[in-house]
Write a protein that holds these residues in place. Structure first.
Motif, PDB file in Angstrom:
ATOM      1  N   ALA A 261      30.056  43.783  40.818  1.00 13.25           N
ATOM      2  CA  ALA A 261      30.834  45.123  40.938  1.00 13.25           C
ATOM      3  C   ALA A 261      31.002  45.517  39.249  1.00 13.25           C
ATOM      4  CB  ALA A 261      32.386  44.574  41.224  1.00 13.25           C
ATOM      5  N   SER A 262      30.684  46.910  39.701  1.00 16.13           N
ATOM      6  CA  SER A 262      30.717  47.590  38.334  1.00 16.13           C
ATOM      7  C   SER A 262      32.226  47.526  37.656  1.00 16.13           C
ATOM      8  CB  SER A 262      30.285  49.055  38.432  1.00 16.13           C
ATOM      9  OG  SER A 262      31.374  49.654  39.440  1.00 16.13           O
ATOM     10  N   ILE A 263      32.327  47.796  36.508  1.00 15.68           N
ATOM     11  CA  ILE A 263      33.517  47.839  35.734  1.00 15.68           C
ATOM     12  C   ILE A 263      34.733  48.534  36.577  1.00 15.68           C
ATOM     13  CG2 ILE A 263      34.992  48.272  33.746  1.00 15.68           C
ATOM     14  CD1 ILE A 263      32.406  47.475  32.163  1.00 15.68           C
ATOM     15  N   LYS A 264      34.196  49.651  36.960  1.00 16.61           N
ATOM     16  CA  LYS A 264      35.285  50.632  37.647  1.00 16.61           C
ATOM     17  C   LYS A 264      35.753  49.956  38.824  1.00 16.61           C
ATOM     18  CE  LYS A 264      35.358  55.626  38.673  1.00 16.61           C
ATOM     19  NZ  LYS A 264      34.346  56.884  38.843  1.00 16.61           N
ATOM     20  N   VAL A 265      34.678  49.554  39.921  1.00 18.49           N
ATOM     21  CA  VAL A 265      35.180  48.971  41.182  1.00 18.49           C
ATOM     22  C   VAL A 265      36.121  47.832  40.920  1.00 18.49           C
ATOM     23  CG1 VAL A 265      34.185  47.715  43.027  1.00 18.49           C
ATOM     24  CG2 VAL A 265      32.960  49.919  42.401  1.00 18.49           C
ATOM     25  N   ARG A 266      35.766  47.083  39.901  1.00 18.76           N
ATOM     26  CA  ARG A 266      36.328  45.990  39.362  1.00 18.76           C
ATOM     27  C   ARG A 266      37.742  46.269  39.046  1.00 18.76           C
ATOM     28  NH1 ARG A 266      35.343  40.609  37.048  1.00 18.76           N
ATOM     29  NH2 ARG A 266      37.112  40.427  35.451  1.00 18.76           N
ATOM     30  N   ARG A 267      37.904  47.235  38.152  1.00 21.42           N
ATOM     31  CA  ARG A 267      39.401  47.574  37.711  1.00 21.42           C
ATOM     32  C   ARG A 267      40.223  48.294  38.755  1.00 21.42           C
ATOM     33  NH1 ARG A 267      38.918  52.019  33.682  1.00 21.42           N
ATOM     34  NH2 ARG A 267      38.265  50.899  32.045  1.00 21.42           N
ATOM     35  N   ILE A 268      39.664  48.565  39.909  1.00 19.53           N
ATOM     36  CA  ILE A 268      40.492  49.094  40.964  1.00 19.53           C
ATOM     37  C   ILE A 268      40.839  48.101  41.950  1.00 19.53           C
ATOM     38  CG2 ILE A 268      40.298  50.659  43.148  1.00 19.53           C
ATOM     39  CD1 ILE A 268      38.795  52.622  41.453  1.00 19.53           C
ATOM     40  N   SER A 269      39.786  47.416  42.413  1.00 16.82           N
ATOM     41  CA  SER A 269      40.005  46.368  43.730  1.00 16.82           C
ATOM     42  C   SER A 269      40.663  44.954  43.160  1.00 16.82           C
ATOM     43  CB  SER A 269      38.349  46.122  44.143  1.00 16.82           C
ATOM     44  OG  SER A 269      37.714  45.606  43.401  1.00 16.82           O
ATOM     45  N   LYS A 270      40.260  44.556  41.758  1.00 16.52           N
ATOM     46  CA  LYS A 270      41.147  43.348  41.652  1.00 16.52           C
ATOM     47  C   LYS A 270      42.609  43.457  41.608  1.00 16.52           C
ATOM     48  CE  LYS A 270      40.807  39.442  38.415  1.00 16.52           C
ATOM     49  NZ  LYS A 270      40.361  38.869  37.303  1.00 16.52           N
ATOM     50  N   PRO A 271      43.341  44.495  40.850  1.00 16.53           N
ATOM     51  CA  PRO A 271      44.687  44.456  41.012  1.00 16.53           C
ATOM     52  C   PRO A 271      45.100  44.755  42.665  1.00 16.53           C
ATOM     53  CG  PRO A 271      44.017  46.281  39.761  1.00 16.53           C
ATOM     54  CD  PRO A 271      42.802  45.822  40.152  1.00 16.53           C
ATOM     55  N   ILE A 272      44.315  45.646  43.287  1.00 18.74           N
ATOM     56  CA  ILE A 272      44.784  45.740  44.785  1.00 18.74           C
ATOM     57  C   ILE A 272      44.817  44.344  45.470  1.00 18.74           C
ATOM     58  CG2 ILE A 272      44.257  47.122  47.069  1.00 18.74           C
ATOM     59  CD1 ILE A 272      43.290  49.181  45.587  1.00 18.74           C
ATOM     60  N   ILE A 273      43.918  43.652  45.277  1.00 18.67           N
ATOM     61  CA  ILE A 273      43.826  42.276  45.960  1.00 18.67           C
ATOM     62  C   ILE A 273      45.090  41.479  45.622  1.00 18.67           C
ATOM     63  CG2 ILE A 273      42.548  40.021  46.307  1.00 18.67           C
ATOM     64  CD1 ILE A 273      40.055  41.539  46.420  1.00 18.67           C
ATOM     65  N   GLU A 274      45.284  41.671  44.221  1.00 17.35           N
ATOM     66  CA  GLU A 274      46.329  40.690  43.645  1.00 17.35           C
ATOM     67  C   GLU A 274      47.645  41.408  44.171  1.00 17.35           C
ATOM     68  OE1 GLU A 274      45.799  40.516  39.498  1.00 17.35           O
ATOM     69  OE2 GLU A 274      44.088  39.144  39.752  1.00 17.35           O
ATOM     70  N   ILE A 275      47.490  42.463  44.873  1.00 16.20           N
ATOM     71  CA  ILE A 275      48.911  42.843  45.401  1.00 16.20           C
ATOM     72  C   ILE A 275      49.175  41.775  46.532  1.00 16.20           C
ATOM     73  CG2 ILE A 275      49.960  44.649  47.078  1.00 16.20           C
ATOM     74  CD1 ILE A 275      48.450  46.842  45.755  1.00 16.20           C
ATOM     75  N   LEU A 276      48.192  41.427  46.937  1.00 14.40           N
ATOM     76  CA  LEU A 276      48.589  40.293  48.299  1.00 14.40           C
ATOM     77  C   LEU A 276      49.526  39.374  47.845  1.00 14.40           C
ATOM     78  CD1 LEU A 276      44.949  40.341  49.763  1.00 14.40           C
ATOM     79  CD2 LEU A 276      47.112  41.168  50.736  1.00 14.40           C
ATOM     80  N   ALA A 277      49.146  38.743  46.390  1.00 16.84           N
ATOM     81  CA  ALA A 277      49.834  37.729  46.091  1.00 16.84           C
ATOM     82  C   ALA A 277      51.363  38.089  45.601  1.00 16.84           C
ATOM     83  CB  ALA A 277      49.322  37.030  44.562  1.00 16.84           C
ATOM     84  N   GLY A 278      51.530  39.478  45.250  1.00 17.42           N
ATOM     85  CA  GLY A 278      52.785  39.860  44.845  1.00 17.42           C
ATOM     86  C   GLY A 278      53.875  39.983  45.846  1.00 17.42           C
ATOM     87  N   ILE A 279      53.236  40.420  47.126  1.00 16.75           N
ATOM     88  CA  ILE A 279      54.311  40.818  48.227  1.00 16.75           C
ATOM     89  C   ILE A 279      55.007  39.440  48.708  1.00 16.75           C
ATOM     90  CG2 ILE A 279      54.096  41.031  50.700  1.00 16.75           C
ATOM     91  CD1 ILE A 279      51.746  42.817  50.373  1.00 16.75           C
ATOM     92  N   PRO A 280      56.159  39.661  48.933  1.00 17.09           N
ATOM     93  CA  PRO A 280      57.223  38.649  49.091  1.00 17.09           C
ATOM     94  C   PRO A 280      56.997  37.848  50.381  1.00 17.09           C
ATOM     95  CG  PRO A 280      58.592  40.376  48.698  1.00 17.09           C
ATOM     96  CD  PRO A 280      57.367  40.697  48.500  1.00 17.09           C
ATOM     97  N   THR A 281      56.762  36.557  50.409  1.00 19.33           N
ATOM     98  CA  THR A 281      56.317  35.836  51.711  1.00 19.33           C
ATOM     99  C   THR A 281      57.240  36.236  52.968  1.00 19.33           C
ATOM    100  OG1 THR A 281      57.600  33.925  51.106  1.00 19.33           O
ATOM    101  CG2 THR A 281      55.448  33.982  50.321  1.00 19.33           C
ATOM    102  N   VAL A 282      58.495  36.716  52.674  1.00 20.80           N
ATOM    103  CA  VAL A 282      59.272  36.877  53.575  1.00 20.80           C
ATOM    104  C   VAL A 282      58.443  38.257  54.615  1.00 20.80           C
ATOM    105  CG1 VAL A 282      60.690  38.388  52.610  1.00 20.80           C
ATOM    106  CG2 VAL A 282      61.606  36.962  54.687  1.00 20.80           C
TER     107      VAL A 282
END
Lengths: 420, 467
Positions: free
Chosen positions: B268-289
């Motif tokens: 991934a280019s730095i730009k793609v990485r900078r956008i997609s990494k935090p979005i994927i990490e949203i998945l870990a931040g959503i409460p499990t409920v």
């Protein structure tokens, strides 16, 4: 196979590999979109409620109070007859059965809503006013289009006759959608149209506040000790291993800890934000300590050495120079830890926050619910109206989390110094 | 009362601060002594001595006072002839006595209750009075001690720092205390549980049905009941269900997570990485409920519908739905960690591979991944420990009955689900059923501890290799 063919094959393999990588990222992103879209499409209707515009005539004969009655007199007065008398006039019903079905279209709080109108203006006796009365859950869902009309009658919660009344209301423009103030102000209720997240919001607020007050100072002090003062010995190593392990202990184990120590041994009151806050603080502590230590570690040694060189003590070099520089990272780590705590459900279920609480807690030692627990409770309910309420609660929860995370990122980007 | 005391302690401390500061100033000016510390440190020294002992005492006292009063009152009530057969009834009587004392009790009050309420009032009074007296005693003693200490002392700063350092050390000890608390609370109930149920019956039993454990009092168990009980707490179906759902989750999370990690680190280019990494990490931040809600209300019914159309019977609480959603939740744990791990593989390894003509994917497959393997395995193990400790998704989307099955379309249950099911609502104290939840918690704690330990060791070893 010639050289060219082999090379082509290898380049195809290269492309395939790249495609797999891209697809995986795409699948993960797609899921975020699906989840958010699903929740929003289900939940956004909950912020509006269906109301039926009704004419209410305050008949002196049916009320035992006079014009200009005091607040207490009105609160004690019985508005039941007034309510019945006015609601059955909303549609020309033929007999008692039809009237009963008509009354079921209004919420259980119709009497209270009429009383409130009288409280606002106590000179209404003998006058007629128009009120927007909250509709029952079934009508609400029907009006929002969440309820299929074409099912056979015995599988519907709304009878054919009620549908006729509903169509009459629609034709005469007596039914409309208002802002759902109940959703934000009320506590839990068995009736979806009256249920709100007021209690859960306050409960979550108290829990997180207590969690912050307990976890933040302890975490900061502990990380300062471990990063700046701790000698390299077995005790320090043991503390470090402990912190890393605690950060990975499943949250439900903290629920068991709270049940045994806080509820059974110390006997703090069950189902309260106080216990929830302490439990969440214990759970969040290692998760805050880790980023705090990282941000202390990022401050270059030259800062400490500079302070020491002009005669500061070790303490002064740490508290006057290192800690202020590490503060943005510390705060953002804390906020992210608190965001996790806000969404945590399992330990709160174990300490009894699943109790049905109607009242909005007025202090941290009142029984209460919290936002994620409210999601769990409502998702177990059968009524259709609770599906949209649950989704809307999730929307509230997610927006809090987004705001907290943005603050954390902002703090880090705006105030954190880069040292190289 | 406590708030008043804390307020008083604060006032004393603040006034002592100014007293200490001005006193040292005047002394140093009058006698022309050169102090090694600024006057304010003498103030701080007094403040610390005045407040810390008193506050610690107040905290400890407040924690134990209700418990002690309760046991005394229950004993006096029993002496006066109150009858209660178990802890719950004793609690009820205690609550009544408390309510009478506060004037919020409206039921019938018999002589036993009245006498006990009087005794309660007496004890509350006694405890409050002695608390106040003791706290003032402590404050006076420590203030006298510290005033003596700052006389003829020119190193107040060092003394203050020693105390503060102690405070820092105590804060870091909280981590150890929490661990001890967890171990103590889990072991305490588990030992009681294993004194009734043989540990081997628990570990190797194939039947889990704790609702059969209706026996309240473990001491008066008959032989038949004992046989029945022995058979009700078999751990095998739970560990099977837990591992099965975790396995499905890993089937989803490992390929997707690993491939996205690789793509982000290598392509991934730095730009793609900078956008997609935090979005994927949203998945870990959503409460499990939230995942649980989605799995139970959308994915489960959807799978059942699809199954019906295909002519399959799919449970609406299928292991597949729970496992799939759990897998999606875990993706970021795998992807972020493997991204980090792959990034720390030295560039020289890649350059060597390119130099002999390998393509990028060949380099990744044959050089980078083998080099990063210990780290990747570590991150997968951490993800597994997440999966088996995850509670809300399985509570909401997986089944309640313990089935031994390997059909992903049927419903199974997990360790965490059973803990919640047993402990939700009213619990009977001292029943094997309640205690079994703690035994399950202990098992879960040990399992995740082992997994985490191995994973952390693997990642650490790997890091050291390339540092």
């Amino acid at each position: 196979m010639t050289k060219e063919e082999r090379l082509k094959k290898r380049h195809r393999a290269e492309k395939r590999f790249r495609f797999y990588g891209l697809t995986s990222i795409f699948v993960a992103l797609l899921f975020v979109v699906i989840l958010v879209q699903n929740i929003f499409s289900k939940g956004s209707s909950a912020f509006k409620k269906t109301v039926i515009t009704t004419e209410v005539f305050f008949d002196q004969e049916l009320l035992e109070i006079q014009n200009g009655a005091s607040q207490e007199e009105i609160m004690e007065a019985d508005f039941y007859d007034i309510m019945i008398e006015n609601l059955i006039k909303a549609y020309p019903a033929k007999d008692r059965d039809e009237e009963d079905e008509l009354l079921k279209l209004f919420s259980g709080d119709a009497e209270i809503e009429i009383k409130k109108a009288f409280l606002n203006d106590n000179n209404l006796i003998g006058k007629t006013i128009t009120l927007d009365l909250t509709a029952s859950d079934d009508i609400d869902q029907l009006h929002k289009g969440n309820y299929p009309r074409d099912l056979p009658e015995e599988r519907r919660r709304i009878s054919d006759f009620q549908l006729v009344i509903y169509d009459y209301f629609v034709e005469n423009k007596k039914i409309s959608k208002n802002f759902n103030n109940y959703f934000f102000n009320n506590g839990d209720s068995r009736d979806p149209e009256l249920a709100g997240i007021g209690g859960a919001l306050v409960g979550s607020f108290y829990s997180i506040l207590i969690c912050l007050l307990l976890a933040f100072p302890v975490a900061v002090l502990a990380s300062i000790y471990l990063e700046e003062f701790a000698p390299k010995n077995k005790i320090t190593d043991f503390i470090e291993i402990n912190i890393n392990n605690l950060a990975a202990v499943p949250s439900i184990v903290y629920g068991l800890l709270a049940l045994q120590i806080l509820l059974a041994t110390i006997q703090l009151p069950r189902s309260t934000p106080l216990v929830a806050g302490i439990t969440l603080a214990l759970m969040t502590l290692p998760r805050i300590i880790i980023p705090c230590r990282a941000s202390l570690k990022a401050v270059p040694p030259s800062i400490r050495e500079g302070a020491l060189a002009v005669g500061a003590s070790k303490f002064q070099s740490v508290f006057h120079h290192v800690v202020p520089l590490a503060l943005p990272g510390t705060l953002s780590g804390t906020i992210i830890g608190l965001a996790q705590a806000l969404g945590e459900t399992a330990p709160l279920i174990l300490i009894g926050m699943v109790a049905f609480v109607v009242d909005i807690p007025s202090s941290p030692v009142d029984p209460s619910s919290s936002l994620p627990v409210q999601v769990y409770l409502w998702s177990e309910s059968a009524e259709r109206g609770f599906v949209e309420k649950t989704s809307a609660t999730i929307m509230m929860l997610l927006s809090f989390l987004i705001v907290m995370n943005f603050i954390a990122v902002y703090l880090r980007q705006k105030f954190e110094k880069r040292w190289n | 009362m406590n708030i008043v005391l804390i307020f008083l302690i604060t006032i004393f401390s603040v006034s002592l601060f100014f007293y200490g500061k001005s006193k040292t100033k005047t002394i140093s000016i009058k006698d022309n002594i050169k102090l090694n510390a600024l006057p304010k440190f003498y103030g701080y020294y007094l403040v610390l001595w005045c407040s810390i002992p008193a506050l610690v005492f107040l905290l400890v006292w407040s924690l134990f006072e209700p418990v002690i009063i309760k046991s005394i009152i229950i004993e006096t009530a029993a002496n006066q002839g109150a009858i209660f057969s178990d802890k719950n009834e004793a609690n009820l009587i205690y609550e009544k006595i408390k309510a009478i004392h506060l004037g919020t009790y409206f039921g019938d009050i018999d002589s036993i209750l009245r006498e006990s309420a009087l005794a309660y009032a007496k004890f509350i009074n006694l405890f409050t009075n002695s608390k106040v007296v003791l706290i003032f005693g402590i404050i006076i003693a420590s203030v006298i001690y510290s005033l003596k200490k700052i006389k003829n002392n020119n190193k107040a700063r060092d003394d203050v720092e020693v105390i503060l350092k102690g405070l820092l050390f105590v804060s870091s000890l909280i981590a150890i205390l929490t661990t001890l608390g967890i171990i103590f609370s889990l072991l305490f109930e588990s030992i009681k549980f294993f004194s009734v149920i043989n540990i081997f019956d628990y570990l190797f039993g194939t039947n889990w049905s704790p609702q059969r454990a209706f026996v309240r009092d473990a001491s008066s168990i008959t032989a038949a009941e004992f046989e029945e009980l022995k058979d009700a707490f078999g751990f095998i179906p739970l560990i099977a269900g837990t591992s099965f759902i975790a396995f499905i989750a890993m089937l989803v999370a490992v390929p997707i997570g690993l491939f996205s990690g690789i793509y982000m680190a290598e392509y991934a280019s730095i730009k793609v990485r900078r956008i997609s990494k935090p979005i994927i990490e949203i998945l870990a931040g959503i409460p499990t409920v939230v995942y649980g809600f989605f799995a139970a209300l959308t994915v489960g019914p959807f799978f059942r519908q699809v199954g019906e159309n295909l002519g399959l019977t799919v449970s609406s609480e299928s292991a597949l739905a729970a496992g799939l959603i759990m897998g999606i939740m875990i993706i970021p744990y795998v992807s972020s960690l493997s991204d980090d791990v792959i990034n720390s593989v030295p560039q020289s390894l890649r350059d060597g591979s390119y130099a002999v003509g390998a393509t990028k994917s060949e380099t990744i497959k044959q050089v980078v991944i083998p080099a990063a393997l210990p780290g990747i395995i570590g991150s997968v193990l951490l993800a597994v420990s997440r999966a088996i400790g995850e509670t809300m998704i399985v509570v909401m989307a997986a089944g309640l009955a313990a089935n031994l099955t390997i059909n992903p379309l049927e419903s199974t249950t997990t360790i965490t689900t059973q803990i919640v099911m047993i402990l939700v609502g009213d619990q009977e104290f001292d029943s094997p059923k309640t205690q079994s939840a703690f035994a399950l918690g202990l098992t879960l704690f040990i399992a995740t501890l082992i997994l985490n330990y191995i994973a952390q060791r693997a990642v650490k070893k790997y890091r050291e290799k390339y540092d």
